[in-house]
Scaffold this motif. Structure first.
Motif, PDB file in Angstrom:
ATOM      1  N   VAL A 101     -22.409   8.385  -1.672  1.00 52.70           N
ATOM      2  CA  VAL A 101     -21.306   8.308  -0.541  1.00 52.70           C
ATOM      3  C   VAL A 101     -21.380   6.806   0.198  1.00 52.70           C
ATOM      4  O   VAL A 101     -22.120   6.753   0.965  1.00 52.70           O
ATOM      5  CB  VAL A 101     -21.185   9.601   0.327  1.00 52.70           C
ATOM      6  CG1 VAL A 101     -19.907   9.520   1.072  1.00 52.70           C
ATOM      7  CG2 VAL A 101     -21.186  11.127  -0.614  1.00 52.70           C
ATOM      8  N   LEU A 102     -20.116   6.357   0.167  1.00 49.60           N
ATOM      9  CA  LEU A 102     -20.063   4.996   0.717  1.00 49.60           C
ATOM     10  C   LEU A 102     -18.691   4.822   1.480  1.00 49.60           C
ATOM     11  O   LEU A 102     -17.578   5.315   0.933  1.00 49.60           O
ATOM     12  CB  LEU A 102     -19.918   3.895  -0.298  1.00 49.60           C
ATOM     13  CG  LEU A 102     -20.304   2.463   0.449  1.00 49.60           C
ATOM     14  CD1 LEU A 102     -21.593   2.403   1.194  1.00 49.60           C
ATOM     15  CD2 LEU A 102     -20.000   1.272  -0.789  1.00 49.60           C
ATOM     16  N   SER A 103     -18.838   4.602   2.738  1.00 46.52           N
ATOM     17  CA  SER A 103     -17.428   4.378   3.550  1.00 46.52           C
ATOM     18  C   SER A 103     -17.357   2.721   3.557  1.00 46.52           C
ATOM     19  O   SER A 103     -18.471   2.054   3.859  1.00 46.52           O
ATOM     20  CB  SER A 103     -18.059   4.692   4.922  1.00 46.52           C
ATOM     21  OG  SER A 103     -16.701   4.516   6.103  1.00 46.52           O
ATOM     22  N   ILE A 104     -16.104   2.403   3.467  1.00 49.66           N
ATOM     23  CA  ILE A 104     -15.775   0.902   3.531  1.00 49.66           C
ATOM     24  C   ILE A 104     -14.864   0.632   4.718  1.00 49.66           C
ATOM     25  O   ILE A 104     -13.787   1.474   4.720  1.00 49.66           O
ATOM     26  CB  ILE A 104     -15.092   0.599   2.120  1.00 49.66           C
ATOM     27  CG1 ILE A 104     -16.017   0.805   0.950  1.00 49.66           C
ATOM     28  CG2 ILE A 104     -14.678  -0.873   2.199  1.00 49.66           C
ATOM     29  CD1 ILE A 104     -15.620   0.468  -0.429  1.00 49.66           C
ATOM     30  N   VAL A 105     -14.967  -0.373   5.468  1.00 47.45           N
ATOM     31  CA  VAL A 105     -14.151  -0.839   6.212  1.00 47.45           C
ATOM     32  C   VAL A 105     -13.014  -1.462   5.518  1.00 47.45           C
ATOM     33  O   VAL A 105     -13.341  -2.521   5.170  1.00 47.45           O
ATOM     34  CB  VAL A 105     -14.836  -1.873   7.549  1.00 47.45           C
ATOM     35  CG1 VAL A 105     -13.693  -2.277   8.352  1.00 47.45           C
ATOM     36  CG2 VAL A 105     -15.819  -0.854   8.363  1.00 47.45           C
ATOM     37  N   THR A 106     -11.653  -1.048   5.476  1.00 51.85           N
ATOM     38  CA  THR A 106     -10.858  -1.301   4.573  1.00 51.85           C
ATOM     39  C   THR A 106      -9.731  -2.274   5.412  1.00 51.85           C
ATOM     40  O   THR A 106      -9.162  -1.735   6.406  1.00 51.85           O
ATOM     41  CB  THR A 106     -10.075  -0.166   4.188  1.00 51.85           C
ATOM     42  OG1 THR A 106     -11.239   0.669   3.643  1.00 51.85           O
ATOM     43  CG2 THR A 106      -9.053  -0.591   3.067  1.00 51.85           C
ATOM     44  N   GLN A 107      -9.304  -3.293   4.730  1.00 55.73           N
ATOM     45  CA  GLN A 107      -8.067  -4.315   5.288  1.00 55.73           C
ATOM     46  C   GLN A 107      -6.867  -3.551   4.260  1.00 55.73           C
ATOM     47  O   GLN A 107      -6.933  -3.786   3.283  1.00 55.73           O
ATOM     48  CB  GLN A 107      -8.324  -5.435   5.290  1.00 55.73           C
ATOM     49  CG  GLN A 107      -9.672  -6.049   5.957  1.00 55.73           C
ATOM     50  CD  GLN A 107     -10.034  -7.554   5.811  1.00 55.73           C
ATOM     51  OE1 GLN A 107      -9.527  -8.185   6.665  1.00 55.73           O
ATOM     52  NE2 GLN A 107     -10.925  -7.566   4.744  1.00 55.73           N
ATOM     53  N   THR A 108      -5.777  -3.783   5.036  1.00 54.09           N
ATOM     54  CA  THR A 108      -4.622  -3.236   4.309  1.00 54.09           C
ATOM     55  C   THR A 108      -3.404  -4.593   4.630  1.00 54.09           C
ATOM     56  O   THR A 108      -3.274  -4.704   5.841  1.00 54.09           O
ATOM     57  CB  THR A 108      -3.875  -2.002   4.980  1.00 54.09           C
ATOM     58  OG1 THR A 108      -5.014  -0.875   4.730  1.00 54.09           O
ATOM     59  CG2 THR A 108      -2.830  -1.706   4.486  1.00 54.09           C
ATOM     60  N   LEU A 109      -3.015  -5.038   3.409  1.00 52.97           N
ATOM     61  CA  LEU A 109      -1.861  -6.070   3.892  1.00 52.97           C
ATOM     62  C   LEU A 109      -0.737  -5.702   3.986  1.00 52.97           C
ATOM     63  O   LEU A 109      -0.343  -4.771   3.476  1.00 52.97           O
ATOM     64  CB  LEU A 109      -2.020  -6.984   2.446  1.00 52.97           C
ATOM     65  CG  LEU A 109      -1.184  -8.233   2.623  1.00 52.97           C
ATOM     66  CD1 LEU A 109      -1.760  -9.186   3.227  1.00 52.97           C
ATOM     67  CD2 LEU A 109      -1.307  -8.805   0.863  1.00 52.97           C
ATOM     68  N   VAL A 110      -0.177  -6.018   4.964  1.00 48.68           N
ATOM     69  CA  VAL A 110       1.287  -5.641   5.336  1.00 48.68           C
ATOM     70  C   VAL A 110       2.185  -7.134   5.565  1.00 48.68           C
ATOM     71  O   VAL A 110       1.494  -8.254   5.517  1.00 48.68           O
ATOM     72  CB  VAL A 110       1.122  -5.052   6.705  1.00 48.68           C
ATOM     73  CG1 VAL A 110       0.638  -3.665   6.733  1.00 48.68           C
ATOM     74  CG2 VAL A 110       0.908  -5.768   7.912  1.00 48.68           C
ATOM     75  N   ASP A 111       3.400  -6.955   5.464  1.00 51.71           N
ATOM     76  CA  ASP A 111       4.386  -8.081   5.846  1.00 51.71           C
ATOM     77  C   ASP A 111       4.564  -8.428   7.018  1.00 51.71           C
ATOM     78  O   ASP A 111       4.798  -7.688   7.912  1.00 51.71           O
ATOM     79  CB  ASP A 111       5.695  -7.688   5.029  1.00 51.71           C
ATOM     80  CG  ASP A 111       6.695  -8.805   5.078  1.00 51.71           C
ATOM     81  OD1 ASP A 111       6.429  -9.823   5.526  1.00 51.71           O
ATOM     82  OD2 ASP A 111       7.648  -8.608   4.260  1.00 51.71           O
TER      83      ASP A 111
END
Length: 332
Positions: A101-111
């Protein structure tokens, strides 16, 4: 099956509860017990809300006299991803999940030019009475809006375009890892056109990010798990009744509250329209039944058709009720 499950903020903190760690961990433990069987029998990606937590951290930052300026929202979203991801990973392990089980700090690209930046709508943080909300808005330069009969801070919520860590998420999933990602919709970032990323002051809707992830990983199901049993027709009237099955045509004829069920319906619509596969909305406590269609509301691309090719029956009898709403607001 390959499943993307989006957990509402109720998985961590219910309306009116103190944001104490012990209370939130107790809720995460309950969520993990429900999700563990799904992780055992399926490939699983978990997204989660963070509205109460990011609002709490924001308020603390605003009131910290040692800071030159408060921490930006993108950094606070990243902080909550670490905390909540840690709790979820630990509780899933303790609930008997034997897969990694792995938790990833995620970046989300927005305009950077998304019109949402000029029209804040996303609720974060605790609820207040109207006068208290207005005082806080004046003190901190917030935007506030009504959330049911109470008031909360609202921030910009641009549409997610791409998950920066998408390739890593897919690789982990293909290697039997339960992936926790897209927490709070992911920390919102923009691209300057040369590939350089920069965080922005916003919060992405976690249901929209979950739908984006579900399409990208070729999921078989998108589950939106919340604190309501199903989408309800004629809510608040003696005729109130759960809708067990809807299709995209049904959704086009219905109206949903923008601050609660609306984003969930829109996220399911995006996934179903893009893939032709099913999405479902229902109670976190009944996750397995929501998955198999015996609880919650299942959303399909179209009505079932008999094997001879003739038009089949509608999934709900009679005209679709308008308006349709849910049994109560849910906290992202």
């Amino acid at each position: 099956m390959r499943i993307v499950a989006a957990l509402g903020g109720n998985a961590l903190l219910r309306r009116g509860e103190k944001p104490d760690a012990a209370i939130q961990i107790e809720h995460v433990q309950a969520a993990a017990r429900v999700l563990a069987p799904l992780a055992a029998h399926h490939e699983l990606v978990i997204c989660h809300g963070n509205g109460p937590q990011v609002g709490m951290l924001s308020l603390e930052s605003e009131n910290d006299p040692s800071l030159t300026r408060p921490y930006p929202l993108d950094a606070l979203v990243a902080q909550t991803q670490g905390m909540i991801g840690y709790w979820l990973a630990q509780c899933l392990h303790n609930a008997g999940v034997t897969k990694p089980v792995l938790s990833i700090v995620t970046q989300t690209l927005v305009d950077a030019h998304d019109p949402a930046f000029a029209a804040p709508t996303k609720f974060v943080g605790p609820v207040y009475d109207h006068q208290h909300a207005l005082r806080l808005a004046k003190l901190h330069g917030w935007n506030v809006a009504a959330d049911g009969d109470r008031w909360r801070r609202v921030v910009p919520s641009p549409a997610p375009q791409r998950i920066v860590e998408q390739a890593s998420i897919t690789h982990l999933l293909e290697n039997r890892t339960v992936v926790i990602c897209g927490g709070g919709g992911g920390a919102p970032v923009t691209d300057d056109g040369t590939g350089l990323l920069e965080g922005v002051e916003a919060v992405v809707d976690k249901d929209f990010t979950a739908a984006l992830l579900a399409v990208a990983v070729h999921a078989d199901r998108l589950l939106v798990l919340t604190d309501v049993p199903a989408v309800m027709a004629h809510f608040g009237t003696p005729q109130a009744a759960p809708l067990s099955r809807l299709d995209l045509d049904d959704l086009a004829r219905m109206r949903f509250p923008a601050g609660s069920m609306g984003p969930k319906i829109a996220a399911c619509h995006r996934f179903v329209a893009a893939t032709g596969r099913r999405a479902a909305i229902g109670s976190l406590a009944e996750a397995a039944a929501v998955l198999d269609g015996s609880a919650g509301t299942t959303i399909t691309a179209g009505p079932p058709r008999p094997t001879d090719g003739r038009p089949g029956p509608r999934p709900v009898s009679g005209p679709v009720p308008v308006p349709a709403t849910v049994t109560g607001p849910e906290r992202d």
